[in-house]
Structures are given as structure tokens and as C-alpha cells.
Motif scaffolding. Structure first.
Motif, mmCIF file in Angstrom:
data_model
loop_
_atom_site.group_PDB
_atom_site.id
_atom_site.type_symbol
_atom_site.label_atom_id
_atom_site.label_comp_id
_atom_site.label_asym_id
_atom_site.label_seq_id
_atom_site.Cartn_x
_atom_site.Cartn_y
_atom_site.Cartn_z
ATOM 1 N N VAL A 320 41.196 41.243 42.293
ATOM 2 C CA VAL A 320 42.278 41.468 41.204
ATOM 3 C C VAL A 320 41.737 40.148 40.060
ATOM 4 O O VAL A 320 41.782 39.384 40.584
ATOM 5 C CB VAL A 320 43.999 40.271 42.140
ATOM 6 N N THR A 322 42.818 39.026 36.287
ATOM 7 C CA THR A 322 44.314 38.458 35.282
ATOM 8 C C THR A 322 44.031 37.220 34.634
ATOM 9 O O THR A 322 42.678 36.929 34.299
ATOM 10 C CB THR A 322 45.155 37.866 36.332
ATOM 11 N N ALA A 328 50.144 37.331 38.582
ATOM 12 C CA ALA A 328 49.070 38.194 39.376
ATOM 13 C C ALA A 328 49.906 38.071 40.730
ATOM 14 O O ALA A 328 49.426 38.030 41.062
ATOM 15 C CB ALA A 328 47.558 37.981 39.250
ATOM 16 N N ILE A 365 42.767 35.545 43.654
ATOM 17 C CA ILE A 365 43.221 35.949 42.422
ATOM 18 C C ILE A 365 41.175 35.407 41.040
ATOM 19 O O ILE A 365 41.512 34.442 40.761
ATOM 20 C CB ILE A 365 44.028 35.465 41.766
ATOM 21 N N VAL A 396 46.085 42.545 35.944
ATOM 22 C CA VAL A 396 47.050 41.946 35.878
ATOM 23 C C VAL A 396 47.446 41.176 34.193
ATOM 24 O O VAL A 396 46.706 40.818 34.411
ATOM 25 C CB VAL A 396 47.348 41.915 36.929
#
Length: 694
Positions: A320, A322, A328, A365, A396
Motif C-alpha cells: 500500500v 499513499t 489508506a 502503509i 491510495v
């Protein structure tokens, strides 16, 4: 005199007719029956349109005909929009005019009850005699958006411009067909074909899918389902779609209980029709989404990456990246709820990015809210898409997606994106401009964290195998071919399939002599008593002849009290068996999808906390292994905390062999069950059995 047209096939008549008849067309623009003519003129259909109306000689500037027999040329497709009692007489006229396909908008047939169903059956019988295929009745119509063919009254086609694209929709709900097209169009998704199947009295969803597999304009097939009909045809069509790399995405509403009330096994109670439908769709490569919007949002992801990504471990690992930590986090939470995991970059990747001028941390993240330029974002994205420590990359995007789409979207569009690793995007704010840009670039973008996680989870979980094609399993000549089998007869059947059953002997009530070594279990034997414990028909731990006599007397008394009408053919004396684990192994000929096999926790645990895995039967050894892993309680015999282990390969073979009940052709096995199935260190033994035949 009419000139005979060059013959065309069903698929051409369905979506590419050269001439169509609108039976019941109206010149009153306030009526639904005026819409098809207006829609086709608006959207550029180049074929011949013949409006049929007994009272009007002209409709919207076109000559109207009082009867199909008056048409100056042949037709390929007719759309009927008249009262239900007028439909039947129209079928023959359509056929004589050359129609290969008739779509019936008229309602008042099978959906209304027995009388309507009788009329529908009469209609279909006549159509078959005439060699004509029927869509509907009660169909809101179909459309080929590429050619402007709009044989539909759906108001969604009122739009001044239809967005043409690679999606094709098959819907069992007429109103939802229009709703989905409108929703998708608002997001910039274009369609190739759409079909409302109505009552599915003749042409089924499976046949429409089969036609779409051969349609060059269709890239992804979407299904809105209320139930399943004609599962063999549907399965064959779905396998053709998979073989031709055309992704199929489905949204199914409702939980049908059809058939469950008739089930005499625990299998029917544990796994109802919706679970079986889910297994059927997975078995044939369909991605079943949980959120309606995901139905079309998933399409770019499926079209670009379906069948091209590498095999992945379970759970699927998502990297992920972001520019909004909070946004996120909402997606990461939903990833976990959907069986996936957000994975942090390993130290080697962190060091690699440091050499490229970017400092990131080992967190789930990768937050670049304040630290990266567009060029750095693009570089990080490209590096993530080349790694082997994640299965998908999720970007994201925060508020910049709303106010500066060129900054937020630019690196996503410009980045090199290999088709071997999936990329998805979630936009935290409401950012229609950015969504449109991503859509135009063929990048899957999502408006909500729920639909984003839903899409990624079904994208990965649906990649399963179809049931194997196995030879026919012969039915033992000595066994009955109808009704309920006794446990002794069930054991004989299981033995012929290759299963190990507990040593047992059936004895008459007046002579309890047997050769089974003590201790034993004693059970009532009757085709009229499927669940023996419920009538006091089982005694366990019988150690000698004296206890056997007492147990037999008690069982006979209990059966006479609880089931006085039951015909008893004796007692079953069975060897006591030890176990490491108790399971249930079930088979069911599901009314919607056909044969299924279930493995689950046995005993009381099965009813308190359902723990099971279900597949379409028959299953291969590899599929049986997957089922074992999916049943949580099997961890107790798979090395959990040093506990004694069982031979799970024997268990897998037992499941696969049992599932071959699906290959029986001479007899209709409605359901079968082994409950319990004892798992030992080196054996798997069927201890109790039930089989019900049609």
C-alpha cells in the motif's frame, strides 16, 4: 413478394440482426412501446426497422404494418410488446417472417403463477416447433450499443449519447440492467451489449454468455443474478469464457432455500443454496462481488490482469502506497476483513529505494504524504510493481485527487505497469475528474474502501479449477435404486467407491449372533429411520453378549415408541473405532448447481460453530487438499502444537473418492453423508452413513 434473406445463426440474429420487427410499436411518445423505435433512431441503428401496429399506418415517420405477413422483406429478430393474451398468435407470424430470435417484453406468464406458467410452456413449445428462440417473456429487452440496436424499453437508453465500451451485461432483473448501465456510465464505463433474460423460459444466461464469448467487442462479462438456471449450460459457457480469457464478474442477490426443506442430511442444513452457488461460481472462474458498484469497478482490473498474475500465497499480500495515511488505513482495515494483508517493504527494498533518493520505512502503509514528488512517486510505484514480496500494489490518493488531478493521477498513468502484478487505486475524496482520467487509462479505481477491498479479494480468490472430468461410476447391482438406504447398504456403497468403513454386520432381531469383536456399537437398521440417535436407536460401548441383548431390547422398544410405523430389518453391530478427529463428509445434488461435496467439523461442533469447505463435485486430489486446509479444525491433525498427526493424503483420497457419487448416472443420488468420519493416524474410517436416492 419477399426475397429470402441469407441465413444467419442464433448469435447473429441475437445481436446483429439486419432487420427487426417491433410488434406493438406505438407512435404515442408517452408510451413505453414507443421507445425502441425512438432509441434506435437516436443511436444510429442502420438496419431495417418494421413497426407493427393494427391501428396506425405510420409511426415516427416510418410506414407501419398491420400484420407481420405484410412486411416487404424478411426479419431476423422480433421484439413483442403486446398484451399477454396476444403473444401466442404472434409467434407463428414472427417465424414465417424469418425471425430466428423473439424477445418478449410482455409479462403475465411464468412469473404470475401456475396458470401463467402453463401459458409460458405452451408458448415455448410452439416456438421450438417453429425453430425460433425466445428471450423472456417479461424481458425489458436487449441492446447492442456498438450498433445502436436497442430492442428495449429501458429508460437508461434515453441518454443523448451512449458510451460504447468493452463491458457486456446479462441481467435477470430488467430494472437493474438499466440502473447498472446508468451507474457505470456516470463513471465513464462503456458497454458493448446488454440483455435482460426475463423469465429465462428458453434462452438462458449460459447461452447469452456463450454468445458473448465470441463477441469481439465484449472484453468483460458482467452478471446480475437472482438465481441459477440450467447449470450445465452455464458451466460450459463459463469455461469457454475462461478458456478465451474473458473475465466474468457476478453480483448475486438473495439466499434461496429451495430444496433445503427436503434435505435429510446435516449437509443440507450446513451449506444452503447460496454457499453452493458461491462454490459453483468459483469453480468456473467467476469473480462474485459483494458490493453492487464493484461489479463494474472491478472490470479494468480483471481485463488487464486476469489470468496473467503469478500464483500467490494465502492470504494475498498487498503493498500500500499513499498520500493520505487515514484514507489508506480505511482500506487496509477492509483488506484484513476480506482475507488479505497489507505487507511492509522488507529491509532490502528499503535499502534499494534509499539508493534512488527515497527514504521509506518498514510499515504496512508506505506514507508519502509530505515526502515525495510526482517523479519519486512514479519511481516508487514502478519499483513496487517489479518486486516479488507482494502480489498487488494499491495506491491510495488523498485530497490532491480532488483539486489537482494532474498531480495525483499523472504518476499512476505514466508509470510502467507490467501485466504480471495487479495495480488498483482508491481515491479518498470524491474526485470524479481523477476517476475519469484513471478509467480512460484502463486503471481500476475505486470510490469506497469497501468496494476496493471487495474487488481485490475476489480477484484473487476466484482463480480455482473446474471439477475434473471423470468416468462414470457404476452403481452396485445389489443395492436399491430409489429411496433411503440403510446404514449397512450405505457402507456397501462407500466401500465400492474405495472408502474404508468400520467393520459391521447386520443381524436379525431374533438372532444376535455376529463375528464383530467387542466392544461394539449397536444401531437400529431401517430405511424409515435416517437419524437413529433421535429415536434412541444407538447404543455404544457394548462389551459382551449380555450387554448386547439388553441394548437390543432397549433399541427395539425405543424404535417402537418413537417410530411405530418404521419397518425395521434388524440391527447393525459395528466395531468401536478410535479417532484423532471427527469430521463430516457430505454430498448433495443441489437443486441450483448440481452435485456438491462438503467437508466439515463433525459432532456437536458442526452445529455450534459451522466450520466447513464446499466444492462442486467431483473433486480432484488437489482440490480435496485445499478443502482440508480450509476446515479450521483439521489443524488438530496437521501438526498443531505438537499434537499427533494424521495422514492427510489418505483423507484427501477419501474426499475425492466419495465425491465420485457425482459420476453415478444410473441412479439419482440426492444426498449422502458420512457423519462421523473418523480420522486416525494412518486410516480414515466411515463410521456412520446415510444415502438418499430419488
Amino acid at each position: 413478394m419477399k426475397t429470402a434473406a441469407t441465413p444467419i445463426d442464433f448469435k447473429q440474429a441475437l445481436f446483429s440482426p439486419r432487420a427487426v420487427a417491433l410488434v406493438g410499436a406505438s407512435g404515442n411518445l408517452q408510451k413505453n412501446t414507443a421507445r425502441p423505435m425512438r432509441f434506435m433512431r437516436k443511436h444510429g441503428f442502420a438496419g431495417q426497422i418494421y413497426p407493427i401496429n393494427r391501428t396506425q399506418s405510420e409511426i415516427m415517420g416510418e410506414k407501419a404494418y398491420a400484420d407481420l405477413a405484410e412486411l416487404p422483406g424478411p426479419i431476423d429478430h422480433a421484439f413483442i410488446m403486446v398484451a399477454s393474451d396476444l403473444v401466442y398468435p404472434m409467434i407463428e407470424g414472427c417465424a414465417k417472417a424469418g425471425a430466428k430470435v423473439i424477445t418478449i417484453y410482455s409479462d403475465g406468464f411464468g412469473e404470475t403463477g401456475p396458470a401463467g406458467m402453463a401459458e409460458q410452456n405452451k408458448l415455448i413449445s410452439r416456438a421450438k416447433e417453429l425453430g425460433v428462440r425466445i428471450i423472456g417473456p417479461n424481458s425489458i429487452g436487449l441492446a447492442n450499443l456498438q450498433s445502436g440496436l436497442i430492442l428495449s424499453v429501458n429508460a437508461a437508453f434515453e441518454a443523448e449519447t451512449l458510451i460504447r465500451g468493452g463491458l457486456s451485461l446479462v441481467s435477470q432483473s430488467g430494472s437493474m440492467m438499466g440502473s447498472l448501465i446508468a451507474r457505470a456510465a456516470a463513471r465513464g464505463f462503456g458497454f458493448a451489449k446488454s440483455v435482460s433474460v426475463g423469465n429465462e423460459s428458453d434462452v438462458t444466461v449460459g447461452e447469452i454468455i456463450d454468445a458473448l464469448v465470441d463477441d469481439a467487442d465484449t472484453k468483460v462479462i458482467l452478471l446480475f443474478l437472482e438465481t441459477l438456471r440450467d447449470s450445465p449450460t452455464l458451466a460450459a459457457a463459463l469455461e469457454r469464457a475462461r478458456a478465451n480469457h474473458k473475465p466474468v464478474i457476478a453480483y448475486k442477490i438473495g439466499r434461496s432455500e429451495q430444496g433445503d426443506a427436503l434435505a435429510q442430511s446435516h449437509t443440507g442444513a450446513l451449506a444452503g443454496n447460496d454457499v453452493a452457488v458461491d462454490a459453483f461460481l468459483r469453480a468456473h472462474g467467476v469473480m462474485r462481488v459483494r458490493h453492487l458498484e464493484t461489479l463494474f469497478e472491478l472490470a479494468p482490473l480483471a481485463e488487464r490482469y486476469r489470468g496473467k498474475t503469478h500464483p500467490h500465497p494465502t492470504p494475498a499480500r498487498v503493498a500500500v502506497i499513499t498520500t493520505t495515511g487515514g484514507g489508506a488505513a480505511t482500506v487496509v482495515d477492509n483488506l484484513g476483513l476480506n482475507g488479505m494483508v497489507a505487507v511492509p517493504p522488507p529491509p532490502a527494498f528499503i535499502e534499494h529505494m534509499a539508493t534512488r533518493g527515497m527514504n521509506i520505512r518498514e510499515t504496512a502503509i508506505i506514507d508519502l504524504t509530505l515526502a515525495a514528488t510526482s517523479a519519486q512517486y512514479k519511481d516508487l510505484l514502478e519499483q513496487l510493481l517489479q518486486t516479488d514480496w507482494c502480489d498487488a500494489v494499491l495506491s491510495v490518493v488523498g485530497s490532491s485527487a480532488q483539486f489537482h488531478p494532474e498531480l495525483a493521477v499523472k504518476p499512476l498513468i505514466q508509470a510502467e505497469k507490467p501485466t504480471t502484478k495487479a495495480l488498483a487505486v482508491f481515491l479518498a475524496p470524491e474526485a470524479n475528474a481523477s476517476l475519469a482520467l484513471l478509467q480512460q487509462a484502463g486503471i481500476a479505481a475505486f470510490r469506497t474502501p469497501e468496494s476496493c477491498a471487495d474487488a481485490l479479494s475476489v480477484f484473487f480468490e476466484a482463480q480455482t479449477e473446474a471439477p475434473p472430468n471423470l468416468p462414470v461410476t457404476p452403481w452396485p447391482a445389489a443395492l436399491p435404486r430409489t429411496g433411503l438406504l440403510t446404514e449397512y447398504e450405505s457402507g456397501q456403497l462407500f466401500s465400492t467407491l474405495g472408502l474404508t468403513t468400520a467393520q459391521a454386520q447386520r443381524v436379525p432381531l431374533n438372532d444376535l449372533s455376529h463375528t464383530v469383536p467387542y466392544p461394539v456399537v449397536v444401531k437400529i437398521s431401517s430405511r424409515d429411520i435416517p437419524h437413529k440417535t433421535e429415536v434412541g436407536g444407538v447404543k455404544v460401548g457394548v462389551h459382551n453378549q449380555e450387554e448386547l441383548l439388553a441394548s437390543a431390547a432397549a433399541i427395539e422398544k425405543n424404535a417402537a415408541h418413537h417410530a411405530p410405523a418404521a419397518k425395521v430389518d434388524g440391527l447393525l453391530v459395528q466395531a468401536m473405532e478410535a479417532k484423532l478427529l471427527e469430521l463430516i463428509l457430505g454430498y448433495r445434488n443441489d437443486p441450483l448447481v448440481g452435485p456438491t461435496v462438503l467437508l466439515g467439523a463433525g459432532g456437536i461442533a458442526a452445529e455450534i460453530s459451522p466450520d466447513f469447505s464446499l466444492r462442486i463435485a467431483p473433486v480432484s486430489i488437489e482440490q480435496a487438499r485445499e478443502m482440508i486446509k480450509e476446515v479450521r479444525i483439521t489443524q488438530l491433525v496437521r501438526g498443531f502444537r505438537g499434537l499427533p498427526q494424521a495422514d492427510c493424503e489418505i483423507l484427501a483420497k477419501t474426499i475425492a473418492d466419495f465425491s465420485r457419487l457425482a459420476c453415478v448416472r444410473e441412479v439419482n443420488v440426492l444426498e449422502a453423508e458420512i457423519n462421523p468420519l473418523f480420522v486416525q493416524a494412518e486410516k480414515v474410517i466411515a463410521v456412520d452413513g446415510l444415502v438418499r436416492l430419488a
